[in-house]
Design a protein around this motif. Structure first.
Motif, short mmCIF file in Angstrom:
data_model
loop_
_atom_site.label_atom_id
_atom_site.label_comp_id
_atom_site.label_asym_id
_atom_site.label_seq_id
_atom_site.Cartn_x
_atom_site.Cartn_y
_atom_site.Cartn_z
N ASP A 8 31.36 23.93 -4.03
CA ASP A 8 32.51 23.18 -4.54
C ASP A 8 32.23 21.69 -4.33
O ASP A 8 32.31 21.18 -3.21
N ARG A 9 31.85 20.99 -5.37
CA ARG A 9 31.45 19.59 -5.27
C ARG A 9 32.60 18.68 -4.81
O ARG A 9 32.38 17.75 -4.06
N LYS A 10 33.80 18.95 -5.24
CA LYS A 10 34.94 18.12 -4.85
C LYS A 10 35.22 18.23 -3.35
O LYS A 10 35.50 17.24 -2.67
N LEU A 23 33.04 19.10 -1.00
CA LEU A 23 31.95 18.44 -0.28
C LEU A 23 32.12 16.92 -0.31
O LEU A 23 31.86 16.23 0.69
N ARG A 24 32.57 16.37 -1.45
CA ARG A 24 32.76 14.93 -1.57
C ARG A 24 33.86 14.45 -0.63
O ARG A 24 33.73 13.42 0.02
N GLN A 25 34.95 15.20 -0.51
CA GLN A 25 36.05 14.84 0.40
C GLN A 25 35.59 14.86 1.86
O GLN A 25 35.96 14.00 2.65
N GLN A 26 34.78 15.85 2.22
CA GLN A 26 34.26 15.91 3.59
C GLN A 26 33.38 14.70 3.89
O GLN A 26 33.45 14.12 4.97
N ALA A 27 32.54 14.33 2.94
CA ALA A 27 31.63 13.19 3.15
C ALA A 27 32.43 11.90 3.29
O ALA A 27 32.13 11.06 4.15
N GLU A 28 33.46 11.72 2.45
CA GLU A 28 34.27 10.50 2.54
C GLU A 28 35.04 10.45 3.85
O GLU A 28 35.20 9.39 4.45
N GLU A 30 32.61 9.44 6.58
CA GLU A 30 32.27 8.03 6.45
C GLU A 30 33.40 7.14 6.96
O GLU A 30 33.17 6.15 7.66
#
Length: 103
Positions: free
Chosen positions: A7-9, A11-16, A19
């Motif tokens: 799930d790309r979305k 994964l993107r939320q976890q990375a943000e 950060e």
């Protein structure tokens, strides 16, 4: 075997989120450190009046403006101890901290 669909979305939320957390830690570390004002140590020579015994032992010192007090103490010690005391100029070096202007 079939591959797992990512799930790309999510994964993107976890990375943000990770950060943002690391940036908060950095900002806390930077804000807690305070810089001290810079000072420069200057050596000055000051003049004092010293009361000395006959054996050149310094008994007491007075500021330069209080010569009369130094002479009075020397006279009292000479009369009471039957040993001559005298007044002499003494120069001493003193370290003074001066703030440095950064321009």
């Amino acid at each position: 075997m079939a591959r797992k669909i990512l799930d790309r979305k999510a994964l993107r939320q976890q990375a943000e989120a990770a950060e943002a957390a690391s940036q908060e830690e950095k900002s806390k570390a930077k804000s807690s450190r305070k810089s001290r004002p810079k000072v420069k140590k200057v050596v000055k020579r000051i003049a004092l009046w010293g009361v000395f015994s006959q054996a050149l032992v310094e008994v007491q010192t007075f500021d330069y403006a209080h010569r009369e007090d130094a002479e009075r103490v020397a006279r009292e010690l000479s009369e009471s101890k039957k040993v001559p005391h005298f007044v002499q100029l003494v120069k001493r070096e003193v370290e003074v901290e001066m703030p440095v202007d950064e321009a």
